[in-house]
Design an enzyme around this catalytic site. Structure first.
Site, PDB file in Angstrom:
ATOM      1  N   SER A   6      43.128  38.449  50.541  1.00  0.00           N
ATOM      2  CA  SER A   6      41.708  38.631  50.239  1.00  0.00           C
ATOM      3  C   SER A   6      41.091  37.399  49.567  1.00  0.00           C
ATOM      4  O   SER A   6      41.534  36.279  49.779  1.00  0.00           O
ATOM      5  CB  SER A   6      41.505  39.909  49.414  1.00  0.00           C
ATOM      6  OG  SER A   6      41.540  41.045  50.270  1.00  0.00           O
ATOM      7  N   CYS A  38      38.704  42.176  49.867  1.00  0.00           N
ATOM      8  CA  CYS A  38      38.153  42.389  48.527  1.00  0.00           C
ATOM      9  C   CYS A  38      38.597  41.218  47.673  1.00  0.00           C
ATOM     10  O   CYS A  38      38.498  40.076  48.107  1.00  0.00           O
ATOM     11  CB  CYS A  38      38.602  43.741  47.962  1.00  0.00           C
ATOM     12  SG  CYS A  38      40.388  43.986  47.936  1.00  0.00           S
ATOM     13  N   ARG A  39      39.124  41.461  46.476  1.00  0.00           N
ATOM     14  CA  ARG A  39      39.652  40.359  45.672  1.00  0.00           C
ATOM     15  C   ARG A  39      41.150  40.190  45.860  1.00  0.00           C
ATOM     16  O   ARG A  39      41.652  39.094  46.001  1.00  0.00           O
ATOM     17  CB  ARG A  39      39.356  40.559  44.179  1.00  0.00           C
ATOM     18  CG  ARG A  39      39.929  39.437  43.301  1.00  0.00           C
ATOM     19  CD  ARG A  39      39.425  39.492  41.878  1.00  0.00           C
ATOM     20  NE  ARG A  39      40.041  40.534  41.085  1.00  0.00           N
ATOM     21  CZ  ARG A  39      41.132  40.373  40.331  1.00  0.00           C
ATOM     22  NH1 ARG A  39      41.746  39.217  40.284  1.00  0.00           N
ATOM     23  NH2 ARG A  39      41.597  41.378  39.623  1.00  0.00           N
ATOM     24  N   LYS A  40      41.882  41.319  45.851  1.00  0.00           N
ATOM     25  CA  LYS A  40      43.344  41.225  45.930  1.00  0.00           C
ATOM     26  C   LYS A  40      43.960  42.286  46.843  1.00  0.00           C
ATOM     27  O   LYS A  40      45.127  42.614  46.706  1.00  0.00           O
ATOM     28  CB  LYS A  40      43.954  41.306  44.529  1.00  0.00           C
ATOM     29  CG  LYS A  40      43.591  42.553  43.736  1.00  0.00           C
ATOM     30  CD  LYS A  40      44.195  42.488  42.329  1.00  0.00           C
ATOM     31  CE  LYS A  40      43.844  43.727  41.521  1.00  0.00           C
ATOM     32  NZ  LYS A  40      44.418  43.687  40.159  1.00  0.00           N
ATOM     33  N   GLY A  41      43.163  42.820  47.776  1.00  0.00           N
ATOM     34  CA  GLY A  41      43.722  43.748  48.755  1.00  0.00           C
ATOM     35  C   GLY A  41      43.813  45.185  48.303  1.00  0.00           C
ATOM     36  O   GLY A  41      44.507  45.985  48.941  1.00  0.00           O
ATOM     37  N   VAL A  42      43.128  45.550  47.224  1.00  0.00           N
ATOM     38  CA  VAL A  42      43.185  46.928  46.716  1.00  0.00           C
ATOM     39  C   VAL A  42      41.980  47.736  47.174  1.00  0.00           C
ATOM     40  O   VAL A  42      42.108  48.685  47.950  1.00  0.00           O
ATOM     41  CB  VAL A  42      43.312  46.950  45.183  1.00  0.00           C
ATOM     42  CG1 VAL A  42      43.204  48.390  44.647  1.00  0.00           C
ATOM     43  CG2 VAL A  42      44.648  46.359  44.762  1.00  0.00           C
ATOM     44  N   THR A  43      40.783  47.379  46.699  1.00  0.00           N
ATOM     45  CA  THR A  43      39.626  48.206  47.070  1.00  0.00           C
ATOM     46  C   THR A  43      39.261  48.062  48.547  1.00  0.00           C
ATOM     47  O   THR A  43      38.556  48.918  49.089  1.00  0.00           O
ATOM     48  CB  THR A  43      38.399  47.905  46.187  1.00  0.00           C
ATOM     49  OG1 THR A  43      37.996  46.546  46.363  1.00  0.00           O
ATOM     50  CG2 THR A  43      38.718  48.162  44.722  1.00  0.00           C
ATOM     51  N   ARG A  78      29.469  40.065  42.932  1.00  0.00           N
ATOM     52  CA  ARG A  78      30.675  39.255  43.157  1.00  0.00           C
ATOM     53  C   ARG A  78      30.696  38.716  44.578  1.00  0.00           C
ATOM     54  O   ARG A  78      31.126  37.584  44.820  1.00  0.00           O
ATOM     55  CB  ARG A  78      31.919  40.097  42.866  1.00  0.00           C
ATOM     56  CG  ARG A  78      32.093  40.396  41.385  1.00  0.00           C
ATOM     57  CD  ARG A  78      33.078  41.523  41.144  1.00  0.00           C
ATOM     58  NE  ARG A  78      34.392  41.196  41.681  1.00  0.00           N
ATOM     59  CZ  ARG A  78      35.368  42.097  41.837  1.00  0.00           C
ATOM     60  NH1 ARG A  78      35.157  43.369  41.514  1.00  0.00           N
ATOM     61  NH2 ARG A  78      36.528  41.736  42.319  1.00  0.00           N
TER      62      ARG A  78
END
Length: 297
Positions: free
Chosen positions: A275, A248-253, A187
């Site tokens: 992100s 990351c993609r949305k601020g989680v990982t 990704r």
């Protein structure tokens, strides 16, 4: 890097089980299940109702967010966060332990851990190994829903732990912060599709490095040792003595990066909350690095 005494970021199942057994869950110690799963995969709230750690409350990340944002899980306001966690019986004097039920051992719990920290609450820990290992080790579970007495929580946003789009644009030129992306290599490079919302192509912010978040976990689902984590950062030439932003993609990982660095004594990693979801939609084409279109040609 300034040396300081850091609050313990991890607690063990053994420690928490002893606290549960001693009836210590209450105003001074609250436990939160911060599980979230993609629609159609698993139902986090129903699983919580069926089985959870005794005394735990459900931390609904879909409720504790900025619902007016076009992006998925942006931080709520100080007032919203304070009201939400206050209704879970959490005050500024509460030690909060967060966990989730992901098969990896930990997925959304570090996001909840960071949310408390960005709103000024330092006494927060992640249950090392998550619910998966709590159950595996034979600790008690219940379907009984607790009703904590509401408490007063004062939230104060720590802006040093949060970055926005403008900050990231400025950093492309200044390079003041190192940037680490926690998504999978495919990704990040643009060779695998992005999950979730349609129209979001893979790729990364120019100059960012890639450290997939799941590499910080052991096969059994526990956090790796600080020594192992420090070596991982060194191998990627990430200098923990210098400023660092995680994305990351949305601020989680990305919050797994912050947790991993914290375990190495670095508590000041900032999260780019929007992100890649925000960057992809707002940045001009020359500010997006991806092999996606080349592979599709």
């Amino acid at each position: 890097m300034v040396q300081q005494v850091l609050y313990r970021a991890l607690v063990s199942s053994k420690w928490l089980a002893e606290s549960v057994r001693a009836n210590q869950i209450g105003p001074s110690l609250r436990v939160l299940d911060a599980s979230w799963y993609a629609p159609g995969e698993r139902n986090a709230l129903q699983e919580f109702r069926d089985k959870h750690i005794p005394g735990a409350s459900f931390f609904d990340i879909e409720e504790c967010k900025d619902k007016s944002s076009p992006y998925e899980l942006m931080l709520p306001s100080e007032a919203h966060f304070a009201d939400y966690v206050g209704h879970l019986g959490i005050s500024n004097d509460t030690h909060v332990v967060v966990y989730d039920g992901d098969d990896l051992g930990s997925f959304y719990a570090p996001r909840a851990w960071w949310m408390f920290r960005v709103f000024g609450h330092r006494t927060v820990s992640v249950l090392n190994g998550g619910f998966k290992n709590w159950v595996k080790e034979g600790h008690p579970v219940t379907s009984e829903i607790s009703r904590p007495e509401p408490a007063v929580f004062k939230a104060t946003l720590d802006k040093s732990l949060l970055k926005n789009y403008a900050d990231m644009v400025e950093n492309i030129e200044s390079k003041r912060f190192q940037v680490v992306d926690s998504r999978s290599e495919g990704r990040y490079r643009g060779t695998e599709p992005e999950p979730g919302r349609e129209g979001l192509e893979p790729g990364h912010i120019p100059g960012s490095l890639n450290m997939p978040f799941f590499n910080f976990l052991t096969e059994a689902g526990f956090e790796k040792s600080p020594e192992e984590i420090r070596n991982m950062f060194q191998e990627k030439k990430v200098d923990l003595s210098k400023p660092l932003i995680a994305t990351c993609r949305k601020g989680v990982t990305a919050c797994h990066i912050a947790l991993a660095a914290y375990l190495c004594g670095k508590p000041d990693v900032a999260i780019y909350d929007g992100s890649w979801s925000e960057w992809f939609r707002r940045a001009p084409p020359e500010k997006k690095v991806s092999e996606w279109k080349r592979n599709k040609a």
